[in-house]
Design an enzyme around this catalytic site. Structure first.
Site, short mmCIF file in Angstrom:
data_model
loop_
_atom_site.label_atom_id
_atom_site.label_comp_id
_atom_site.label_asym_id
_atom_site.label_seq_id
_atom_site.Cartn_x
_atom_site.Cartn_y
_atom_site.Cartn_z
CE LYS A 36 5.44 -1.43 6.78
NZ LYS A 36 6.65 -2.12 7.26
CE1 TYR A 84 0.61 -0.39 4.44
CE2 TYR A 84 -1.58 -1.37 4.56
CZ TYR A 84 -0.37 -1.04 5.17
OH TYR A 84 -0.17 -1.37 6.47
P1 NAP Z 1 4.16 -8.42 13.97
O1 NAP Z 1 4.13 -9.86 14.27
O2 NAP Z 1 3.08 -7.53 14.53
O3 NAP Z 1 5.58 -7.90 14.41
C1 NAP Z 1 5.90 -6.58 14.68
C2 NAP Z 1 7.24 -6.65 15.41
O4 NAP Z 1 7.73 -5.34 15.57
C3 NAP Z 1 7.10 -7.28 16.80
O5 NAP Z 1 8.10 -8.26 16.95
C4 NAP Z 1 7.33 -6.11 17.75
O6 NAP Z 1 8.05 -6.55 18.90
C5 NAP Z 1 8.20 -5.19 16.89
N1 NAP Z 1 8.04 -3.79 17.29
C6 NAP Z 1 6.91 -3.05 17.27
N2 NAP Z 1 7.15 -1.82 17.73
C7 NAP Z 1 8.47 -1.78 18.06
C8 NAP Z 1 9.32 -0.77 18.59
N3 NAP Z 1 8.86 0.45 18.91
N4 NAP Z 1 10.63 -1.07 18.80
C9 NAP Z 1 11.10 -2.31 18.49
N5 NAP Z 1 10.35 -3.30 17.98
C10 NAP Z 1 9.04 -3.03 17.77
O7 NAP Z 1 4.18 -8.08 12.40
P2 NAP Z 1 4.40 -9.03 11.12
O8 NAP Z 1 3.07 -9.40 10.58
O9 NAP Z 1 5.38 -10.10 11.44
O10 NAP Z 1 5.03 -7.98 10.12
C11 NAP Z 1 6.42 -7.84 9.97
C12 NAP Z 1 6.70 -6.78 8.92
O11 NAP Z 1 6.06 -7.14 7.70
C13 NAP Z 1 6.15 -5.40 9.30
O12 NAP Z 1 7.06 -4.41 8.82
C14 NAP Z 1 4.84 -5.33 8.54
O13 NAP Z 1 4.43 -4.00 8.27
C15 NAP Z 1 5.20 -6.08 7.27
N6 NAP Z 1 4.05 -6.67 6.56
C16 NAP Z 1 3.42 -7.78 7.04
C17 NAP Z 1 2.40 -8.38 6.31
C18 NAP Z 1 1.69 -9.66 6.79
O14 NAP Z 1 0.88 -10.24 6.06
N7 NAP Z 1 1.98 -10.16 7.97
C19 NAP Z 1 1.99 -7.81 5.09
C20 NAP Z 1 2.63 -6.65 4.63
C21 NAP Z 1 3.68 -6.11 5.36
P3 NAP Z 1 7.79 -5.91 20.37
O15 NAP Z 1 6.30 -5.85 20.56
O16 NAP Z 1 8.47 -6.90 21.27
O17 NAP Z 1 8.46 -4.58 20.37
#
Ligand code: NAP
Length: 295
Positions: free
Chosen positions: A180, A165
């Site tokens: 993003k 997006y």
């Molecule tokens: P997730 O499980 O929600 O993971 C987010 C991670 O970021 C967590 O480990 C969290 O750890 C860490 N985090 C959040 N705020 C933080 C901070 N202030 N300082 C340090 N760490 C922080 O997300 P995900 O689905 O695995 O996504 C991973 C990446 O892929 C992201 O960039 C997301 O935008 C992108 N993405 C995912 C999808 C999908 O389908 N899953 C699709 C498009 C893009 P703590 O809470 O321990 O800090």
């Protein structure tokens, strides 16, 4: 003879690697948010290929989960508490990583924050928080990593995790999609600025890759869509190891001439646009919210 659509075949199972064993032996990799979901999947692929892995995030339960997963793969791991909104905390985390394994040579900026909300309901604090983590945090980590490598005169690789997006806009996710878009643009600026010093900067965009660590908000949003597989041109959602393989390739010696690039791993889902899409449903209606009123 007519061919029935079957979608894109499933990938090899988790645990297989495309790169040579030992590709990242002795190459420390620093992954923000590496204790959950896609970050953990990316960390696992580097670990399988020999990398000592540093996982940085805020919550001890996530750090412990990531550390355990890496140990189960036989990898050396350091889990450091770090809020990527805090430049001093990032510097301390890189100091700890360097003391444990030597200077990280790969940085994966994976940590991000996100939740669905109609733009008119979004508080200034919600906007600031998501932009602060997703865009500012990505820049602060890249800056710390880049400065250390420029000072040392050593080559390195940064992979920023984006989202499609960035190009299309993200109705219901205005904060995250704007952030993003900034991450993709930052990738391009840094790749040119730091290319002369041997630092590659790429962006990796996951498609829909459901996993058990998704926040309740994001899970709830996904549950509003009926069949997630059937809604993808590939007729399936992505497997998280497919993102991990792409990340290890981008950071590997075989991708040395790829920089400033954004690689989308989403089975062509983001190109799925026609002039007549399904009927428009407002974000409020999608989320079952009452009509907006300013009072
Ligand atoms: P997730 O499980 O929600 O993971 C987010 C991670 O970021 C967590 O480990 C969290 O750890 C860490 N985090 C959040 N705020 C933080 C901070 N202030 N300082 C340090 N760490 C922080 O997300 P995900 O689905 O695995 O996504 C991973 C990446 O892929 C992201 O960039 C997301 O935008 C992108 N993405 C995912 C999808 C999908 O389908 N899953 C699709 C498009 C893009 P703590 O809470 O321990 O800090």
């Amino acid at each position: 003879m007519a061919t029935q659509p079957r979608g894109i075949p499933a990938p090899p199972p988790t645990g297989e690697t495309a790169l040579k064993p030992g590709t990242f032996d002795g190459v420390p990799v620093f992954i923000t948010g590496g204790g959950t979901g896609l970050g953990k999947a990316i960390a696992s692929e580097f670990a399988r290929l020999g990398a000592p892995v540093v996982i940085a995030s805020r919550k001890s339960k996530h750090l412990e989960a990531g550390a355990t997963a890496m140990q189960e793969l036989g990898a050396e791991v350091l889990a450091v508490e770090c809020d990527i909104r805090e430049p001093d905390a990032i510097a301390a985390a890189f100091d700890a990583a360097t003391e444990a394994f030597g200077m990280p040579q790969v940085l994966v900026n994976n940590a991000a924050a996100n939740f669905p909300v109609p733009a008119e309901d979004m508080s200034p604090n919600a906007w600031r928080t998501v932009v602060d983590i997703t865009l500012n945090g990505t820049f602060f980590c890249a800056r710390e990593f880049g400065r250390r490598h420029l000072d040392a005169g050593s080559p390195a690789s940064i992979i920023n995790i984006g989202a499609s997006y960035a190009w299309t806009g993200g109705p219901g996710f205005a904060h995250s999609s704007a952030a993003k878009a900034g991450v993709k643009n930052l990738t391009e600026s840094l790749a040119v600025e730091w290319g002369p010093y041997g630092i590659q900067v790429n962006c990796l965009v996951p498609g829909l890759m459901p996993h058990e660590d998704m926040t309740a908000d994001i899970q709830g949003n996904l549950e509003r869509f009926h069949d997630k597989d059937a809604s993808q041109p590939a007729l399936r959602v992505g497997k998280r190891q497919e993102l991990g393989w792409a990340a290890t390739f981008l950071a590997s010696p075989y991708a040395r001439f790829i920089t400033g690039h954004t690689l989308v791993v989403d089975g062509a889902n983001w190109q799925r646009r026609t002039l007549a899409n399904p009927p428009v449903v407002s974000v409020r209606d999608q989320m079952g919210k009452d009509p907006f009123s300013i009072t």
